[in-house]
Scaffold this motif. Structure first.
Motif, mmCIF file in Angstrom:
data_model
loop_
_atom_site.group_PDB
_atom_site.id
_atom_site.type_symbol
_atom_site.label_atom_id
_atom_site.label_comp_id
_atom_site.label_asym_id
_atom_site.label_seq_id
_atom_site.Cartn_x
_atom_site.Cartn_y
_atom_site.Cartn_z
ATOM 1 N N ASP A 206 37.845 43.943 29.997
ATOM 2 C CA ASP A 206 36.531 43.399 30.332
ATOM 3 C C ASP A 206 36.361 43.140 31.824
ATOM 4 O O ASP A 206 35.228 42.950 32.301
ATOM 5 N N ASP A 207 37.460 43.110 32.573
ATOM 6 C CA ASP A 207 37.398 42.913 34.022
ATOM 7 C C ASP A 207 37.525 44.222 34.784
ATOM 8 O O ASP A 207 37.775 44.225 35.999
ATOM 9 N N ASP A 208 37.368 45.327 34.085
ATOM 10 C CA ASP A 208 37.439 46.670 34.676
ATOM 11 C C ASP A 208 38.819 47.005 35.225
ATOM 12 O O ASP A 208 38.956 47.842 36.124
ATOM 13 N N PRO A 238 42.403 47.126 39.226
ATOM 14 C CA PRO A 238 40.954 47.280 39.060
ATOM 15 C C PRO A 238 40.553 48.722 39.310
ATOM 16 O O PRO A 238 40.990 49.349 40.274
ATOM 17 N N ALA A 239 39.707 49.242 38.430
ATOM 18 C CA ALA A 239 39.302 50.645 38.551
ATOM 19 C C ALA A 239 38.625 50.926 39.882
ATOM 20 O O ALA A 239 38.796 52.011 40.459
ATOM 21 N N GLY A 240 37.880 49.945 40.401
ATOM 22 C CA GLY A 240 37.166 50.159 41.659
ATOM 23 C C GLY A 240 38.056 50.276 42.866
ATOM 24 O O GLY A 240 37.599 50.739 43.932
ATOM 25 N N GLU A 287 32.729 57.161 32.701
ATOM 26 C CA GLU A 287 32.389 56.930 31.296
ATOM 27 C C GLU A 287 32.894 55.575 30.830
ATOM 28 O O GLU A 287 32.178 54.831 30.139
ATOM 29 N N ALA A 288 34.136 55.225 31.182
ATOM 30 C CA ALA A 288 34.713 53.954 30.737
ATOM 31 C C ALA A 288 33.970 52.765 31.355
ATOM 32 O O ALA A 288 33.723 51.753 30.687
ATOM 33 N N THR A 289 33.595 52.881 32.610
ATOM 34 C CA THR A 289 32.886 51.794 33.283
ATOM 35 C C THR A 289 31.501 51.570 32.691
ATOM 36 O O THR A 289 31.036 50.427 32.575
ATOM 37 N N ASP A 290 30.859 52.649 32.272
ATOM 38 C CA ASP A 290 29.503 52.548 31.717
ATOM 39 C C ASP A 290 29.494 52.159 30.241
ATOM 40 O O ASP A 290 28.428 51.865 29.685
#
Length: 291
Positions: A206-208, A238-240, A287-290
């Motif tokens: 939930d925290d990416d 984190p993905a970002g 896709e996962a982030t959206d």
């Protein structure tokens, strides 16, 4: 050139097929779709006294959702897999991979199990199986066992299947809600074997943050491979904070047997491979982030 003479067997069940394997020993070979084996026989690159045709065994053509995984029987044709609604919903990487496999005629005759058991280093379904941590079901005359995808591919056209064993199904786990997938490959013409490619599966919390990453590589070694260095490097981050270029570079880290051939040098394949990983990662993480 024509294939050398052989005896043809067409069993009615998987049990009958493995009993024939046990009886005939090293002189027998399984024939599924035949898209890899038949050309090799015709060019006399290999020879077997007996061919055991499993293409008409109904129990080897099913697709079912079982215990949180999609179980694809080994005799399911590529086209059947690519058009299946359950596969598209639960294992979209398989749906993405199917159009890259040869041409329509090959996808109509070729089978998922045949492609995976052949263990071609450029095989799309093999890369998907690795990225998703699939499990193989093997049957012999003495019983059955399961083999993790990470342990299945052992060398050029070699697998962990023991003599007398038949690959009967592959179980692809269904991933969670915040999952994303990407598949990219580069070939000189559509339908040619890929020079390099990648299948990527990502899960986020939930925290990416990345909770799981699977990367299957094709065309970059003597056997289908995993980008383990990249998988380990991104898990928990984190993905970002992760760039696609970093993923591409890390996925190829430590690969020391990238082939050189008429398609391209090892250096060229490495550059193409890193780019394919980066692109597949970008699609998967978006896709996962959206989700």
């Amino acid at each position: 050139m024509k294939a050398a003479p052989f005896a043809y067997h067409r069993p009615d069940s998987a049990k009958e097929a493995v009993d024939l394997l046990a009886e005939l020993g090293d002189d027998a070979k399984i024939l599924a779709g035949g898209q890899s084996l038949v050309p090799m026989l015709a060019m006399r690159l290999t020879y077997f006294e007996n061919l055991i045709d499993i293409s008409r065994i109904d129990e080897l053509r099913s697709i079912d959702l079982v215990d949180g995984a999609v179980r694809v029987a080994a005799g399911a044709p590529h086209a059947f897999v690519g058009m299946d609604d359950e596969v598209a919903e639960s294992v979209p990487l398989l749906t993405m991979a199917t159009p890259h496999i040869g041409h329509f005629q090959i996808r109509t005759r070729g089978t998922l199990g045949g492609a995976i058991a052949h263990a071609d280093p450029a095989a799309e379904y093999a890369a998907v199986a690795l990225a998703l941590d699939a499990t193989m079901e093997a049957l012999s005359s003495t019983g059955s066992r399961q083999i993790a995808a990470r342990d299945f591919f052992t060398g050029l056209w070699e697998t962990a299947l023991a003599p007398g064993e038949l690959l009967t199904a592959v179980n692809f786990p269904v991933r969670g809600a915040r999952s994303g997938f990407g598949l990219e490959e580069f070939a000189r013409r559509h339908g040619d074997f890929a020079i390099a490619g990648a299948a990527v599966a990502v899960e986020l919390d939930d925290d990416d943050r990345v909770t799981r990453c699977g990367i299957g590589l094709l065309g970059l070694g003597s056997t289908p491979l995993r980008g383990t260095a990249a998988e380990e490097a991104v898990t928990g981050r984190p993905a970002g904070d992760i760039s696609a270029e970093e993923i591409g570079r890390l996925a190829l880290a430590g690969l020391d047997d990238i082939p050189s051939d008429l398609q391209g040098s090892a250096t060229y394949r490495a550059k193409v491979g890193a780019t394919m990983v980066a692109r597949a990662w970008t699609s998967a993480i978006t896709e996962a982030t959206d989700a």
